[in-house]
Design an enzyme around this catalytic site. Structure first.
Site, PDB file in Angstrom:
ATOM      1  N   CYS A  79     134.954  52.021  10.922  1.00 38.51           N
ATOM      2  CA  CYS A  79     133.524  51.694  10.803  1.00 38.51           C
ATOM      3  C   CYS A  79     132.974  52.238   9.484  1.00 38.51           C
ATOM      4  O   CYS A  79     133.402  51.822   8.429  1.00 38.51           O
ATOM      5  CB  CYS A  79     132.750  52.206  12.024  1.00 38.51           C
ATOM      6  N   HIS A 183     135.435  48.836  15.906  1.00 39.83           N
ATOM      7  CA  HIS A 183     135.842  50.060  16.604  1.00 39.83           C
ATOM      8  C   HIS A 183     137.063  49.806  17.477  1.00 39.83           C
ATOM      9  O   HIS A 183     136.921  49.355  18.608  1.00 39.83           O
ATOM     10  CB  HIS A 183     134.692  50.571  17.471  1.00 39.83           C
ATOM     11  N   GLU A 185     138.702  51.893  19.062  1.00 43.39           N
ATOM     12  CA  GLU A 185     138.623  52.770  20.249  1.00 43.39           C
ATOM     13  C   GLU A 185     137.710  52.198  21.328  1.00 43.39           C
ATOM     14  O   GLU A 185     137.639  52.725  22.427  1.00 43.39           O
ATOM     15  CB  GLU A 185     138.183  54.178  19.834  1.00 43.39           C
TER      16      GLU A 185
END
Lengths: 207, 253
Positions: A79, A183, A185
């Protein structure tokens, strides 16, 4: 062991938890020696470009990051951590980025039909040879949260892009330097696969 | 293509999922992280947790289940319930939540919206609105305390105010439609989504596939939320997505 660079950026825990979930040792740290002796480094980030650069400088981390990249330690920016790798951002004019890669970070243009920030799931067009995307089928969906986007100077480093009114360079790779605007994650199975590909790259050369 | 989102909602009481969920492969359907991870596998784009017992007294219970969820759930999730201050925001975000939903606290202290947006970014500030049509039929007013107290404030105006203060998203529940399975309140959803530039999540009333389509296509919702429909497996998330995709709505499949 993978180091996550700690410069008070938000949402750092999510990255740590995903790496742990994948079974790798991980440490959130701003200690130069620890970072430089790790097998892989992740630079996360949520927030403003200028603030982030100021904090990296304050903690003496800009030099550490440059050193780590020079030593070819696998490095993943996520990011804002992608944006910081470039020269500058329209978000914080006059603030110098890490300048490890060439390109501009620009504001997503206003568009009647698209909301800013760009938040949500969007699909990626893959270049086909990005090592982070090994084993991932075409047009995977990933999760984005951002108002500024990368336009890389050298398109050969771009391994994935997304459409959001403009073409967003969503992932880059140069040598062992990797970055994602989205992202991983928070991108379900696809994201975990990307992180696990990165973890595997940190194991190259290990016994 | 940017996609519309399908969001299951879980009610949490004392750290446990309240309603049963019919995922056969779960060891413990009462465990928030297990249930949420099952929703991830089922194709949910996000998960919303509403902690119906949260208060200052059991903040630690809340932080504990949020922490557990964040270690097993790798899609974005929102936590609502009992969050009253910027410190509450910080504590929950630090555990790995992506967004915080505030309802009564935002009504009582609208500055909380702007303070939280300044500190953590608008993207993590969700203003939840419980709205009910006025008895004379003209528009909707907002309610606080879980729908118990009519604030006599116009719902559309409040949504506009919330956006101006920095809300990143509106989670809009129709108290009239909630629990009816007769469909979202399309007029309410349309009135709000047409007045704000931020995403509106339609909530309350989903009962069949066409309801999701109407909320998105007719009423302009960016996301659609349902609780019991998904809890009791009356509809599968994948079926909702296929239905929408077949009608040219972009979804993540």
């Amino acid at each position: 062991m993978i180091s996550i660079i700690d410069y008070d950026a938000g949402n750092i825990k999510s990255v740590e938890k995903a790496i742990k979930y994948l079974g790798s040792d991980v440490l959130i740290t701003r200690d130069a020696d620890t970072i430089l002796s790790s097998n892989g480094i992740i630079l996360p980030g949520v927030g403003a470009f200028g603030d982030a650069m100021n904090r990296l400088s304050e903690y003496g981390l800009t030099a550490v990051i440059k050193e780590a990249v020079a030593r070819d330690i696998p490095f993943l920016g996520i990011c804002l951590g992608l944006q910081l790798l470039f020269d500058e951002s329209e978000e914080s004019p006059g603030v110098k980025g890490l300048s490890l890669l060439k390109g501009k970070i620009k504001r997503i243009p206003d568009n009647e039909n698209l909301k800013i920030p760009h938040i949500g799931w969007n699909d990626l067009k893959l270049s086909g040879n990005g090592r982070l995307f090994d084993g991932i089928p075409e047009n995977p969906y990933v999760y984005f949260v951002h108002s500024y986007y990368l336009e890389a100077e050298d398109e050969s480093i771009v391994k994935a892009s997304a459409e959001y009114g403009v073409k967003i360079h969503a992932s880059v790779e140069k040598g062992k330097l990797f970055a994602c605007q989205f992202h991983p994650e928070k991108s379900s199975d696809v994201g975990l696969r990307i992180l696990s590909n990165f973890i595997n790259l940190t194991k190259d050369g290990e016994e | 293509m940017h996609t519309k989102r399908i969001i299951p909602c879980l009610d949490i009481k004392n750290g446990r999922v309240v309603k049963g969920i019919k995922f056969v492969d779960l060891k413990d359907a009462g465990e928030p992280s297990e249930t949420a991870a099952a929703y991830d596998r089922a194709g949910a784009d996000e998960v919303v947790f509403l902690d119906i017992t949260a208060s200052a007294d059991n903040r630690n219970t809340q932080l504990e289940w949020v922490r557990n969820v964040a270690s097993k759930l790798f899609i974005p999730f929102t936590v609502g319930g009992g969050i009253k201050s910027v410190d509450d925001f910080r504590a929950i975000l630090r555990e790995g939540a992506d967004k915080i939903a505030i309802n009564s606290a935002a009504i009582m202290n609208p500055e909380l919206i702007s303070e939280a947006a300044d500190k953590f970014g608008s993207q993590c500030v969700v203003v939840a609105i419980d709205a009910k049509r006025r008895e004379n039929g003209s528009g909707w007013t907002i309610y606080k305390n879980g729908g118990r107290v009519d604030m006599e404030m116009d719902a559309v105006e409040w949504a506009v105010t919330a956006q101006r203060l920095g809300a990143g998203e509106i989670l809009l529940t129709s108290m009239d439609a909630d629990g009816t399975k007769a469909g979202y309140d399309l007029e309410l959803t349309k009135a709000v989504s047409g007045s704000v530039g931020i995403p509106v999540i339609a909530s309350g009333g989903a009962g069949e596939l066409s309801h999701f389509y109407d909320a998105i296509n007719y009423a302009g919702a960016e996301a659609v939320l349902a609780a019991s429909l998904f809890h009791y497996k009356e509809l599968e998330i994948s079926k909702v997505k296929e239905y929408l995709r077949d009608r040219n709505i972009s979804v993540r499949i």
